[in-house]
Scaffold this motif. Structure first.
Motif, mmCIF file in Angstrom:
data_model
loop_
_atom_site.group_PDB
_atom_site.id
_atom_site.type_symbol
_atom_site.label_atom_id
_atom_site.label_comp_id
_atom_site.label_asym_id
_atom_site.label_seq_id
_atom_site.Cartn_x
_atom_site.Cartn_y
_atom_site.Cartn_z
ATOM 1 N N VAL A 320 82.381 51.486 70.643
ATOM 2 C CA VAL A 320 81.796 50.389 69.873
ATOM 3 C C VAL A 320 81.334 50.880 68.506
ATOM 4 C CG1 VAL A 320 80.995 49.237 71.975
ATOM 5 C CG2 VAL A 320 79.440 50.774 70.739
ATOM 6 N N GLY A 321 81.033 49.913 67.658
ATOM 7 C CA GLY A 321 80.424 50.197 66.367
ATOM 8 C C GLY A 321 79.479 49.076 66.004
ATOM 9 N N PHE A 322 78.329 49.426 65.443
ATOM 10 C CA PHE A 322 77.407 48.381 64.976
ATOM 11 C C PHE A 322 76.623 48.899 63.786
ATOM 12 C CE2 PHE A 322 75.790 50.627 68.637
ATOM 13 C CZ PHE A 322 74.472 50.941 68.376
ATOM 14 N N ALA A 323 76.805 48.261 62.663
ATOM 15 C CA ALA A 323 76.100 48.605 61.424
ATOM 16 C C ALA A 323 76.422 47.556 60.374
ATOM 17 C CB ALA A 323 76.513 49.992 60.917
ATOM 18 N N TYR A 324 75.511 47.389 59.408
ATOM 19 C CA TYR A 324 75.699 46.438 58.311
ATOM 20 C C TYR A 324 76.014 45.028 58.834
ATOM 21 C CZ TYR A 324 75.939 50.440 55.093
ATOM 22 O OH TYR A 324 75.671 51.569 54.378
ATOM 23 N N GLY A 325 75.488 44.684 60.004
ATOM 24 C CA GLY A 325 75.712 43.354 60.544
ATOM 25 C C GLY A 325 77.049 43.162 61.226
ATOM 26 N N THR A 326 77.834 44.228 61.315
ATOM 27 C CA THR A 326 79.155 44.147 61.940
ATOM 28 C C THR A 326 79.123 44.795 63.319
ATOM 29 O OG1 THR A 326 80.239 44.234 59.780
ATOM 30 C CG2 THR A 326 81.598 44.700 61.696
ATOM 31 N N LEU A 327 79.608 44.061 64.309
ATOM 32 C CA LEU A 327 79.754 44.564 65.672
ATOM 33 C C LEU A 327 81.243 44.624 66.005
ATOM 34 C CD1 LEU A 327 77.051 42.348 67.398
ATOM 35 C CD2 LEU A 327 76.948 44.828 67.267
ATOM 36 N N THR A 328 81.686 45.770 66.529
ATOM 37 C CA THR A 328 83.087 45.948 66.879
ATOM 38 C C THR A 328 83.187 46.681 68.205
ATOM 39 O OG1 THR A 328 83.649 46.116 64.518
ATOM 40 C CG2 THR A 328 85.316 46.867 66.086
ATOM 41 N N ASP A 329 84.150 46.297 69.013
ATOM 42 C CA ASP A 329 84.424 47.013 70.250
ATOM 43 C C ASP A 329 85.932 47.102 70.433
ATOM 44 O OD1 ASP A 329 84.236 48.294 72.701
ATOM 45 O OD2 ASP A 329 82.956 46.788 73.639
ATOM 46 N N CYS A 330 86.376 48.261 70.899
ATOM 47 C CA CYS A 330 87.779 48.481 71.245
ATOM 48 C C CYS A 330 87.780 49.055 72.652
ATOM 49 C CB CYS A 330 88.429 49.446 70.255
ATOM 50 S SG CYS A 330 90.130 49.919 70.685
ATOM 51 N N ALA A 331 88.399 48.353 73.601
ATOM 52 C CA ALA A 331 88.239 48.732 75.000
ATOM 53 C C ALA A 331 89.507 48.546 75.820
ATOM 54 C CB ALA A 331 87.111 47.910 75.638
ATOM 55 N N TYR A 332 89.621 49.397 76.843
ATOM 56 C CA TYR A 332 90.567 49.225 77.939
ATOM 57 C C TYR A 332 89.713 49.016 79.178
ATOM 58 C CZ TYR A 332 93.721 50.688 81.743
ATOM 59 O OH TYR A 332 94.436 50.759 82.913
ATOM 60 N N ILE A 333 89.868 47.875 79.830
ATOM 61 C CA ILE A 333 88.997 47.487 80.934
ATOM 62 C C ILE A 333 89.814 47.344 82.210
ATOM 63 C CG2 ILE A 333 87.419 45.704 81.789
ATOM 64 C CD1 ILE A 333 86.733 45.084 78.852
ATOM 65 N N THR A 334 89.324 47.970 83.286
ATOM 66 C CA THR A 334 90.021 47.885 84.568
ATOM 67 C C THR A 334 89.044 47.485 85.669
ATOM 68 O OG1 THR A 334 89.653 50.189 85.269
ATOM 69 C CG2 THR A 334 91.540 49.767 83.840
ATOM 70 N N ASP A 335 89.573 46.746 86.615
ATOM 71 C CA ASP A 335 88.846 46.393 87.835
ATOM 72 C C ASP A 335 89.759 46.770 89.002
ATOM 73 O OD1 ASP A 335 87.763 45.256 90.100
ATOM 74 O OD2 ASP A 335 87.369 43.298 89.202
ATOM 75 N N LYS A 336 89.520 47.933 89.591
ATOM 76 C CA LYS A 336 90.393 48.442 90.644
ATOM 77 C C LYS A 336 90.366 47.557 91.885
ATOM 78 C CE LYS A 336 90.084 53.290 89.205
ATOM 79 N NZ LYS A 336 89.669 54.665 89.589
ATOM 80 N N GLU A 337 89.234 46.920 92.130
ATOM 81 C CA GLU A 337 89.088 46.099 93.329
ATOM 82 C C GLU A 337 89.951 44.852 93.267
ATOM 83 O OE1 GLU A 337 85.241 43.935 94.761
ATOM 84 O OE2 GLU A 337 85.063 46.051 95.347
ATOM 85 N N ASN A 338 90.138 44.313 92.061
ATOM 86 C CA ASN A 338 90.870 43.062 91.894
ATOM 87 C C ASN A 338 92.187 43.203 91.141
ATOM 88 O OD1 ASN A 338 88.935 41.004 93.071
ATOM 89 N ND2 ASN A 338 87.596 42.049 91.617
ATOM 90 N N GLY A 339 92.559 44.436 90.799
ATOM 91 C CA GLY A 339 93.837 44.668 90.140
ATOM 92 C C GLY A 339 93.919 44.152 88.721
ATOM 93 N N VAL A 340 92.782 44.103 88.033
ATOM 94 C CA VAL A 340 92.723 43.601 86.658
ATOM 95 C C VAL A 340 92.747 44.765 85.676
ATOM 96 C CG1 VAL A 340 91.222 42.486 84.951
ATOM 97 C CG2 VAL A 340 91.536 41.452 87.205
ATOM 98 N N GLU A 341 93.508 44.620 84.602
ATOM 99 C CA GLU A 341 93.464 45.577 83.499
ATOM 100 C C GLU A 341 93.925 44.878 82.227
ATOM 101 O OE1 GLU A 341 96.112 48.932 83.684
ATOM 102 O OE2 GLU A 341 97.750 47.759 84.560
ATOM 103 N N PHE A 342 93.266 45.204 81.124
ATOM 104 C CA PHE A 342 93.648 44.647 79.834
ATOM 105 C C PHE A 342 92.982 45.455 78.728
ATOM 106 C CE2 PHE A 342 89.819 42.418 81.171
ATOM 107 C CZ PHE A 342 89.029 42.379 80.030
ATOM 108 N N MET A 343 93.459 45.267 77.515
ATOM 109 C CA MET A 343 92.839 45.856 76.336
ATOM 110 C C MET A 343 92.328 44.741 75.442
ATOM 111 S SD MET A 343 95.275 49.062 75.263
ATOM 112 C CE MET A 343 95.571 50.403 76.408
ATOM 113 N N LEU A 344 91.227 45.017 74.765
ATOM 114 C CA LEU A 344 90.626 44.027 73.881
ATOM 115 C C LEU A 344 89.958 44.743 72.716
ATOM 116 C CD1 LEU A 344 90.030 40.972 73.594
ATOM 117 C CD2 LEU A 344 87.935 41.354 74.909
ATOM 118 N N THR A 345 90.247 44.282 71.525
ATOM 119 C CA THR A 345 89.603 44.797 70.318
ATOM 120 C C THR A 345 89.113 43.600 69.513
ATOM 121 O OG1 THR A 345 91.103 46.695 70.244
ATOM 122 C CG2 THR A 345 89.879 46.209 68.236
#
Length: 386
Positions: A320-345
């Protein structure tokens, strides 16, 4: 022309018309393919609706990447909302992501050093190992840990390496947490063993060149040295790491096999496993006070607006990044129990008064609720596809 020839020509014509019709139907089908991100952003969630009333005001940019597995292969399907590398946003601490990766990569090329080697910056009393600093970068976004790694690499080497890998456009020009125009790195004092140290030489880097893209001038005023200047704040010499570069970086780290050899980071399996573990670690598992640093402290998507603990079956590899009023996240998210995976920026600017450096930003009121709700909405969409 005999009857047989006429029948053949008629058949060829019919087949040709059939192919044309199928092609047109295919094009129409493709054009009608639903954009899941568009549907997600039409959510009734109040945190999303608030921002989507005027996404331009908040300078929103989003890339949602579906991960499609076919046999043993992985394919990406990107869905973008207002993503434009020619429209600037301040990347804040997301620049620590490539710095950490490249520090690991450089350590792998040096026979005398490894990630457990201890070191400190000349004139500083803080002594850490490279591994400790990399964990700090991801667990709590520690500025000093990042800056020590930057002194190890140098800006020019960072930028050249990212460019050679195709992680672009990107430009790392300065340290974080304090202002310095010094383009030379500070020497490192490195322990070769318990009693023997060696001092590195300063690395002289090129000064940054002003960015020639849109939106580098922001707001209507800014503070400097406790004085308010009524003029737009100029980000032209600052770090630059747009959504496309962040997304490309994440893909190379998580799925290196989807890239050619010369587009991959040179990380051995042990280094890569350490990096991924560092990226998903939450503060309490890194030894930080869970009251001060909740699980969502550096996990904006899904958990950024809550004090809830992240369940063990969900892993969020991100920066993540947060400064000067800007919030940003770049992520790869997985849920092994439910077989979910995706990327989000995603990135959002929350600075309603248009003044920078006044610490009056709507992080808690608008920014974090939006990113958390966005993460939950994408997660729910993915869950429904199972």
């Amino acid at each position: 022309m005999d009857a047989t020839h006429c029948r053949i020509m008629s058949l060829i014509k019919s087949l040709f018309l059939l192919l044309i019709s199928c092609s047109l139907l295919g094009c129409l089908s493709a054009s009608r393919e639903k954009d899941p991100l568009k549907e997600i952003l039409n959510s009734r969630d109040p945190a999303i609706r608030k921002v989507m009333k005027d996404p331009g005001l908040y300078e929103v940019q989003i890339r949602y990447t579906r991960i499609l597995r076919e046999g043993g292969a992985v394919r990406f399907k990107d869905y973008d909302f207002r993503v434009d590398s020619e429209v600037y946003f301040y990347p804040a601490s997301t620049v620590k992501f490539p710095i950490a990766v490249l520090a690991l990569e450089k350590l792998g090329t040096l026979d005398s050093l490894n990630r457990d080697t201890r070191y400190y910056i000349e004139g500083d009393s803080v002594e850490n190992s490279f591994a400790e600093d990399i964990v700090k970068v991801f667990a709590v976004s520690d500025n000093h840990a990042n800056n020590r790694l930057l002194e190890f690499l140098g800006q020019d080497a960072i930028n050249e390496r990212l460019g050679s890998l195709g992680v672009e456009p990107a430009r790392i020009s300065h340290r974080l947490g304090f202002h310095s125009d010094d383009v030379s790195t500070r020497p490192l004092i490195v322990y070769l063993n318990d009693s023997t140290t060696v001092q590195s030489k300063p690395i002289v880097n090129h000064p940054p060149v002003p960015l020639e893209i849109s939106a580098v001038l922001k707001g209507r005023g800014y503070y400097r040295d406790d004085f308010l200047y009524m003029a737009p704040f100029d980000f032209g010499l600052k770090n630059y790491l747009p959504v496309a570069a962040l997304s490309g970086l994440m893909k190379r780290v998580v799925f290196p096999e989807t890239f050619s050899e010369n587009e991959r980071f040179r990380l051995n399996p042990d280094q890569r496993e350490f990096l991924l573990n560092s990226m998903k670690i939450i503060p309490r598992k890194a030894g930080y006070d869970p009251v001060m640093y909740q699980d969502g402290y550096c996990k904006f998507f899904i958990y950024g607006d809550t004090e809830d603990r992240i369940p063990d079956h969900i892993s969020i590899y991100n920066k993540v990044g947060f400064a000067y009023g800007t919030l940003t996240d770049c992520a790869y998210i997985t849920d092994k129990e439910n077989g979910v995976e995706f990327m989000l920026t995603a990135t959002i600017l929350v600075n309603s008064n248009g003044i920078f450096n006044d610490d009056q930003y709507e992080y808690d009121e608008t920014g974090l609720p939006f990113l958390a709700a966005l993460g939950r909405a994408v997660y729910q969409f993915e869950l429904e596809q199972q």
